[in-house]
Scaffold this motif. Sequence first.
Motif, mmCIF file in Angstrom:
data_model
loop_
_atom_site.group_PDB
_atom_site.id
_atom_site.type_symbol
_atom_site.label_atom_id
_atom_site.label_comp_id
_atom_site.label_asym_id
_atom_site.label_seq_id
_atom_site.Cartn_x
_atom_site.Cartn_y
_atom_site.Cartn_z
ATOM 1 N N ALA A 280 -18.594 -8.714 -40.738
ATOM 2 C CA ALA A 280 -19.895 -8.146 -40.350
ATOM 3 C C ALA A 280 -20.280 -6.966 -41.240
ATOM 4 O O ALA A 280 -21.449 -6.595 -41.317
ATOM 5 C CB ALA A 280 -19.851 -7.709 -38.891
ATOM 6 N N MET A 281 -19.275 -6.357 -41.902
ATOM 7 C CA MET A 281 -19.564 -5.184 -42.741
ATOM 8 C C MET A 281 -19.957 -5.554 -44.164
ATOM 9 O O MET A 281 -20.346 -4.692 -44.948
ATOM 10 C CB MET A 281 -18.323 -4.284 -42.806
ATOM 11 C CG MET A 281 -17.991 -3.592 -41.508
ATOM 12 S SD MET A 281 -16.437 -2.745 -41.710
ATOM 13 C CE MET A 281 -15.773 -2.845 -40.068
ATOM 14 N N VAL A 282 -19.824 -6.831 -44.518
ATOM 15 C CA VAL A 282 -20.162 -7.253 -45.887
ATOM 16 C C VAL A 282 -21.660 -7.042 -46.118
ATOM 17 O O VAL A 282 -22.479 -7.385 -45.275
ATOM 18 C CB VAL A 282 -19.790 -8.746 -46.102
ATOM 19 C CG1 VAL A 282 -20.286 -9.249 -47.442
ATOM 20 C CG2 VAL A 282 -18.279 -8.950 -45.983
ATOM 21 N N GLY A 283 -21.977 -6.438 -47.275
ATOM 22 C CA GLY A 283 -23.396 -6.199 -47.606
ATOM 23 C C GLY A 283 -23.752 -4.735 -47.530
ATOM 24 O O GLY A 283 -22.895 -3.861 -47.727
ATOM 25 N N ASP B 219 -24.532 -1.130 -46.180
ATOM 26 C CA ASP B 219 -24.206 -0.285 -45.024
ATOM 27 C C ASP B 219 -25.511 0.256 -44.432
ATOM 28 O O ASP B 219 -26.288 0.900 -45.143
ATOM 29 C CB ASP B 219 -23.300 0.865 -45.482
ATOM 30 C CG ASP B 219 -23.104 1.906 -44.391
ATOM 31 O OD1 ASP B 219 -23.107 1.509 -43.205
ATOM 32 O OD2 ASP B 219 -22.958 3.108 -44.712
ATOM 33 N N ARG C 161 -21.061 -2.955 -49.611
ATOM 34 C CA ARG C 161 -19.638 -3.097 -49.260
ATOM 35 C C ARG C 161 -19.168 -4.550 -49.417
ATOM 36 O O ARG C 161 -19.881 -5.472 -48.999
ATOM 37 C CB ARG C 161 -19.416 -2.654 -47.808
ATOM 38 C CG ARG C 161 -19.787 -1.220 -47.559
ATOM 39 C CD ARG C 161 -19.394 -0.754 -46.181
ATOM 40 N NE ARG C 161 -20.210 -1.319 -45.117
ATOM 41 C CZ ARG C 161 -20.178 -0.896 -43.858
ATOM 42 N NH1 ARG C 161 -19.343 0.074 -43.527
ATOM 43 N NH2 ARG C 161 -20.935 -1.439 -42.946
ATOM 44 N N THR D 57 -18.951 -6.848 -51.621
ATOM 45 C CA THR D 57 -19.751 -7.928 -52.218
ATOM 46 C C THR D 57 -19.166 -8.415 -53.543
ATOM 47 O O THR D 57 -19.493 -9.516 -53.986
ATOM 48 C CB THR D 57 -21.210 -7.484 -52.474
ATOM 49 O OG1 THR D 57 -21.172 -6.385 -53.364
ATOM 50 C CG2 THR D 57 -21.925 -7.107 -51.204
ATOM 51 N N LEU E 232 -24.309 -11.967 -51.641
ATOM 52 C CA LEU E 232 -23.634 -11.326 -50.501
ATOM 53 C C LEU E 232 -24.252 -9.986 -50.114
ATOM 54 O O LEU E 232 -23.838 -9.381 -49.126
ATOM 55 C CB LEU E 232 -22.146 -11.114 -50.834
ATOM 56 C CG LEU E 232 -21.247 -12.353 -50.791
ATOM 57 C CD1 LEU E 232 -19.828 -11.981 -51.187
ATOM 58 C CD2 LEU E 232 -21.249 -12.956 -49.395
ATOM 59 N N GLN E 233 -25.215 -9.499 -50.906
ATOM 60 C CA GLN E 233 -25.744 -8.159 -50.633
ATOM 61 C C GLN E 233 -26.416 -8.047 -49.271
ATOM 62 O O GLN E 233 -26.398 -6.996 -48.643
ATOM 63 C CB GLN E 233 -26.711 -7.737 -51.740
ATOM 64 C CG GLN E 233 -25.946 -7.246 -52.963
ATOM 65 C CD GLN E 233 -26.830 -6.596 -53.995
ATOM 66 O OE1 GLN E 233 -28.013 -6.405 -53.768
ATOM 67 N NE2 GLN E 233 -26.250 -6.267 -55.128
ATOM 68 N N GLY F 260 -25.361 -9.579 -46.762
ATOM 69 C CA GLY F 260 -24.330 -9.904 -45.776
ATOM 70 C C GLY F 260 -24.283 -11.396 -45.502
ATOM 71 O O GLY F 260 -25.147 -12.151 -45.966
ATOM 72 N N ASP G 233 -24.714 -14.709 -43.349
ATOM 73 C CA ASP G 233 -25.646 -15.113 -42.314
ATOM 74 C C ASP G 233 -24.847 -15.690 -41.141
ATOM 75 O O ASP G 233 -23.889 -16.445 -41.354
ATOM 76 C CB ASP G 233 -26.587 -16.180 -42.902
ATOM 77 C CG ASP G 233 -27.731 -16.476 -41.974
ATOM 78 O OD1 ASP G 233 -28.329 -15.520 -41.490
ATOM 79 O OD2 ASP G 233 -27.999 -17.661 -41.718
ATOM 80 N N PRO H 89 -21.998 -4.786 -36.120
ATOM 81 C CA PRO H 89 -22.959 -3.730 -36.471
ATOM 82 C C PRO H 89 -23.183 -2.727 -35.338
ATOM 83 O O PRO H 89 -23.322 -1.530 -35.572
ATOM 84 C CB PRO H 89 -24.244 -4.503 -36.769
ATOM 85 C CG PRO H 89 -23.786 -5.879 -37.120
ATOM 86 C CD PRO H 89 -22.562 -6.123 -36.314
#
Lengths: 510, 149
Positions: free
Chosen positions: A181-184, A186, A193, A195, A201-202, A204, A206, A445
């Motif tokens: 869930a933290m990918v992409g 902040d 984060r 990526t 991946l920016q 996050g 889907d 999130p």
Amino acid sequence: MDIFSGLLDGFAIALTATNLLFCLLGAIIGTAIGVLPGLGPAATIALLLPITYVIGTPVTAIIMMAGIFYGAMYGGSTTSILLNLPGEAASVVTCIDGYQMAKKGRAGAALGIAAIGSFVAGTLAVVGLTMFAPPLAEFALDFGPPEYFALTTLGLLLAVTLSGGSIIKGLIILLFGLILAMVGLDPISGKIRFTFGSIGLQGGFDFVTLAMGVFGLGEILYNLESTMKTEIVTTKLGKVFPTLGDWADSRWAICRGSVIGFFVGIIPGGGAVISSLASYAIEKKYSQHPEEFGQGAIQGVAGPESANNAASSSSFIPLLTLGIPGNAAIAMIFAALMIQGITPGPFLVAEHPDVFWGVIASMYVGNVMLLVLNLPLVGLWVQMLRVPYGILAPVIVLFTTIGVYSTQNQVFDIYAMLFFAAVGYLMRKLDFDPAPLPLAFVLGPLVERSLRQSLLLSGGDPAIFVSRPISGILMVIFVLLIVGQTIFFLRRKWKRRCCVPVPPETEKSL
Amino acid sequence: MKLREQLTALLTSLAGVWIMSYAWIVLKLGSIHVPDAGFLPFLCGAALAVLGVAWLLALHWTKRKEAPAEKRLWHRPLSSLLLMIAYGWAMETLGYISSTLVFVIAWQQIVEKEKWAKTLSIAVLSTLAMYALFVHLLKVPIPSEFFLR
């Protein structure tokens, strides 16, 4: 708006032609996937998530998703009774007595009482949902970041501890979900984060790709390994309407199952599986003829089937009032709401009363539809079991691929879904329960935002989580749960070492 | 199974340590007053590292006798996953209709080992059904055909 007028407005929405059609569609799809072994409600809702983009109004989309969820509970009993194979996890215990009844030529009575019990329990649970949800939503309006942090972390922990599998594995999956869930980007600092330079991946991952990959394709890949063949009970179904004797034997089991299911369903992680297991255990314990259980006792079908339906309806309470999904299928409905631009939680009833009351009212209608679909059409559902998996599997792959492509019209999402499919497959191979993954992913999130906001509010003082009454109580439950589980584990270990040589295959790690 | 689980536990711990260092060095932790982007990832990484070790210890202490496993065909999921990857690539290169047709034919021949007549009928019917549902009914934009570009 009071409950009565809210419900009336809800019926006005649920009874429109479009919503009735989608409610019926959801009920049919739900029953069908409940009947088919190897594809659960979470996977099916995941597969249908892209369709919510093209369904006009949010309330219609959620009415269909909800129909799939509680419809699957009805359908699951069919395969349990006729094949001794649960169509979905919540019908596991129905196999025990349901299949024995079928072998004795009472398949029709078992299917009938399962459908009637499901209807009664489902309707009672929706009445409970109607009564409990609005005051709970009003109470949750006072929640701030510390309360949300305490509630989400407790919910996630409960989802792991109540799932029945290894707690260590459950926690690992939970943390994996949080990290995904933290990918992409902040949301607070704007930093990128995890990526690794990928532009795709920016934004996050889907949720649709994750859900379809882990639950849809992951399940397909795992099922493809299997060489197991099953035989349908070939005896005649007989009358599906239970006799007066059957009704007298099972009426209290239905009532008890409804109550157990309702309360277990509210607890995050509780859900339909635990409620059906609890109902079966209670029916057997308090029966005057416990020796009949396992030999075709009708209470062993009526209780669990009522409980899993009640739980599936009451699990909407934490979603609609607190914005906390309690199980994987509800997490998919959470995602469907988010896709429609609606944030589930305490503001839902005030900001989107049409969705809140429309969905609740549709559940009354859906339960009636399911009763009508399940009793006379049971023979038709049985025929569906003859569709070979060799045809079903590639069709599901085609469905997921175009479905996930349609969300953003990019092939990158297909590769992301295939990555999650491999992850889902490996999770099953290594005996990980995938249910906490979507919960952690959708709540991630909220967990992070509420943690960081709480620390900002308190000037870095972690005491904020225990100094406020609601978050304090939730934190105490959180700590008690961890301590309790640790003591339980150590005691069990100590007993095994000192006393009884337990059969090794029953041993389960923490 | 136990060796496989031990390896996974070890990998979990190593992944946890890597996440901790990434969060510390690249994302930055900030302070307890103002947590930065690496704060929660660091905590999650630490928890993963600890859980990996705990799992290893639990495996070491637990004596398990494996139940006789059902015979499983590992090559079928592997070949179907490879087919799906190829399908993703072909969809963009060849177009939706041709790639779907080829994918279903390949699936029925490689994974299911079906007869040609059945393979072709399943492939044509499923491709038409998908096209009718997604393109005509739901108006989903699909990659155009290579030969029609």
